[in-house]
Design an enzyme around this catalytic site. Structure first.
Site, mmCIF file in Angstrom:
data_model
loop_
_atom_site.group_PDB
_atom_site.id
_atom_site.type_symbol
_atom_site.label_atom_id
_atom_site.label_comp_id
_atom_site.label_asym_id
_atom_site.label_seq_id
_atom_site.Cartn_x
_atom_site.Cartn_y
_atom_site.Cartn_z
ATOM 1 N N ASP B 160 1.148 4.885 14.281
ATOM 2 C CA ASP B 160 2.253 5.798 14.051
ATOM 3 C C ASP B 160 3.226 5.133 14.856
ATOM 4 O OD1 ASP B 160 0.341 7.965 12.583
ATOM 5 O OD2 ASP B 160 1.879 9.156 13.264
ATOM 6 N N LYS B 223 6.088 7.571 6.720
ATOM 7 C CA LYS B 223 5.994 8.971 7.714
ATOM 8 C C LYS B 223 7.809 8.984 8.105
ATOM 9 C CE LYS B 223 4.696 11.462 12.287
ATOM 10 N NZ LYS B 223 3.958 10.602 12.867
ATOM 11 N N LYS B 259 3.609 10.216 3.874
ATOM 12 C CA LYS B 259 3.749 11.916 5.207
ATOM 13 C C LYS B 259 5.234 12.099 5.886
ATOM 14 C CE LYS B 259 1.950 11.931 10.212
ATOM 15 N NZ LYS B 259 1.194 11.951 11.766
#
Lengths: 274, 323
Positions: B160, B223, B259
């Site tokens: 991430d 995300k 996400k």
């Protein structure tokens, strides 16, 4: 000049210090006014609010709890006429206020009466102290509407418990007015939650709820229903206060039983002389 | 608006590989994306949030949501013991019920990746790690790349990363693009999730541009947030990102995941997101490989709701782990 139109009051639930309508949107008529009809989801929300209030309320000093309850009595005194206007007899209102003050006085005394220094054969201070159980579900009695409600709520919260009260279907108006008293005292939101509606519908959800620690069945009149609730309460071993066996004289000296029913004793061994 | 969007996507199909040729082409592409109708997006998200999901559909949604959770702990106080406990919870979220599915992934800081990798071995649960000087990203590129390589080498199979918001907001899109490309290269086989930190991008137009920028640069997932700034995932922001991944697949054929992270705490919230996914991107995204929740406290609420459906009585937080 046109005649003034009076503002009509909506009698709502009391959850977490706020007055929401029932999640279900339902209501039912009582004395020409509409009262919220609580659903199982209101029970869920009320238990959540009561749980959130446990840490602060049980962690407050006993003296502080007593002061807050005295403040509630002051507010009750100021609303006497309103209760009388709802049909509560004056003598009952007076008794309810006196009952509240009497329990408020116990806040910082109950630990002295039920706590103990135990003699043990060893170099220890051995102390037992009463502690609150946590979240208590209460099915309130229908009669007398105000005094009965005060007599089950005050002893439960004075020791540091928080309550979710299912008010009797026939007597919701004094209960909602009491909620207004509590909301304008210094009682933290969530310590008392009042749900109007049909306990026959909501009580099983309260009895089965795994996050409720004790159950007071004082207002349940049907023995079969009480047994059913007790069975549901066994799921997480709730403390249960059974319904009274016979008629109760609510004006008599209540004794300490209603306070001690929702206390548990903590015993501490503390080494000494080392 | 959708018609315009599709038209843009179709015309872009031929030259998408060329848009990052220079600062000017990238800028003209991103600024050529249609603007987001803010009121419309918020209204649609709010309208979809009112859908009622009950009984068997609810049970299905709760299990799917559990399978989509990236069980996350990103605190300065994280210890190896806490990460091991989290990994155990990821394998069997509800020890009282063997039918409860495992979560999608565990997400930790790079230093704790070896601990998590050991604890998750053989479980099939993905191991995600935040890298690139999370959460600010304000470190030299070399440091961020080294951070990424270290996490991958230690066993993370999902990375991430945070984008360079400073450069993005200053309009230096090519710099952001090239940094993502560099991190993607440093990831090797690991999946790359690109955190846009939508709370710092201010407008939905910026969210749409950052989404396309990240996808063009090779993101496998986009995300919403780090969870470290006050405004985290919201339904409208996720709606805009879901539209972007849908249009990107129409344009390029590549399917990118989404996400949302931060601030999703209840099963009810999670189900609202699933409704949004189904109605915006479609059923293809209703899968843990395409949609994830970055969350920590959400899992306990999902488990409580699941227990409530199974046992018929309300459950309480006492019966689930504190994490």
């Amino acid at each position: 000049m046109s005649e003034r139109v009076a503002v009509r009051k909506t009698y709502k639930l009391f959850i977490g210090g706020k007055f929401p309508r029932s999640e279900s949107g339902r209501s039912y008529p009582v004395q020409n006014t509409n009262v919220s009809l609580a659903s199982r989801k209101d029970v869920r929300d009320a238990v959540q609010a009561a749980r959130a209030a446990v840490a602060g309320w049980s962690g407050a000093t006993a003296y502080n709890r007593g002061q807050v309850l005295y403040r509630v009595a002051e507010m009750l005194e100021g609303r006497r006429d309103q209760f009388v206007g709802l049909g509560v007899p004056t003598v009952e209102v007076d008794e309810a206020i006196d009952r509240w003050v009497w329990y408020a006085g116990w806040a910082d005394k109950i630990a002295q009466v039920y706590g103990n220094a135990n003699p043990v054969a060893g170099p220890y201070f051995n102390l037992s102290a009463p502690e609150p159980t946590g979240v208590v579900g209460v099915v309130a009695p229908a009669e007398p509407a105000l005094l009965g409600l005060v007599s089950v709520v005050a002893p439960t919260i004075v020791t540091g418990n928080t309550v979710v009260v299912l008010v009797a279907e026939t007597a919701p108006l004094p209960a909602v007015t009491l909620a207004e008293v509590l909301a304008t005292s210094d009682l933290p939101g969530g310590v008392v939650n009042l749900l109007t509606g049909r306990p026959a519908e909501t009580a099983p959800w309260l009895a089965g709820h795994m996050d409720v620690n004790a159950l007071d069945l004082t207002g349940v009149t049907d023995p079969g229903f009480a047994a059913e609730l007790e069975r549901a309460a066994a799921g997480n071993l709730k403390r249960v206060l059974r319904p009274p066996a016979g008629p109760v004289d609510w004006y008599a000296d209540p004794g300490l039983g209603r306070m001690t029913a929702f206390l548990e004793t903590k015993t501490v061994w503390h080494p000494k002389g080392i | 608006m959708l018609a315009r969007m599709t038209a843009t996507a179709a015309s872009a199909r031929s030259d998408l590989t060329e848009v990052a040729r220079s600062e000017a082409t990238l800028r003209s592409f991103l600024h050529g994306l249609p603007g987001v109708d803010q009121v419309g997006a918020e209204q649609r998200a709010a309208m979809l949030a009112t859908r009622s999901i009950k009984t068997t559909a609810k049970a299905w949604a709760i299990d799917l949501a559990i399978r989509m959770v990236d069980l996350t702990t990103l605190e300065g106080a994280d210890t190896p013991g806490k990460v091991r406990a989290l990994a155990a919870k990821a394998r069997r979220p509800d020890p009282a019920d063997p039918s409860c599915p495992a979560v999608a992934a565990v997400c930790v800081y790079p230093r704790l990746v070896p601990v998590a990798a050991e604890a998750l071995r053989g479980s099939g649960i993905h191991l995600a790690s935040v890298a690139t000087a999370f959460p600010s990203g304000q470190a030299p590129l070399e440091v961020r790349l080294a951070d990424t390589r270290a996490a991958v080498a230690a066993g993370a199979d999902e990375i991430d990363m945070v984008i360079n918001r400073g450069a993005f907001l200053a309009g230096r899109y090519l710099e952001v693009f090239e940094e993502i490309v560099a991190v993607k290269a440093a990831c090797g086989d690991a999946h790359l999730k690109v955190i846009l930190e939508t709370g710092e991008l201010v407008t939905y137009d910026n969210v749409r541009r950052a989404s396309w920028l990240a996808m063009l640069a090779g993101a496998d997932f986009i995300k919403t947030s780090t969870g470290k700034v006050p405004v985290a995932a919201t339904l409208p922001v996720t709606l805009v990102m879901l539209e972007a991944v849908r249009d990107f697949r129409d344009a390029t054929g590549r399917q990118v995941g989404v996400k949302p992270a931060g601030g999703i705490r209840t099963a009810k919230d999670a189900i609202r997101y699933l409704v949004l996914v189904n109605e915006t991107a479609g059923e293809d995204w209703l899968h843990p490989d395409r949609f994830r929740f970055g969350a920590s406290s959400l899992l306990n609420d999902l488990l409580m709701q699941r227990t409530r459906l199974r046992t018929g009585v309300y459950s309480g937080p006492d019966y689930f782990t504190l994490d």
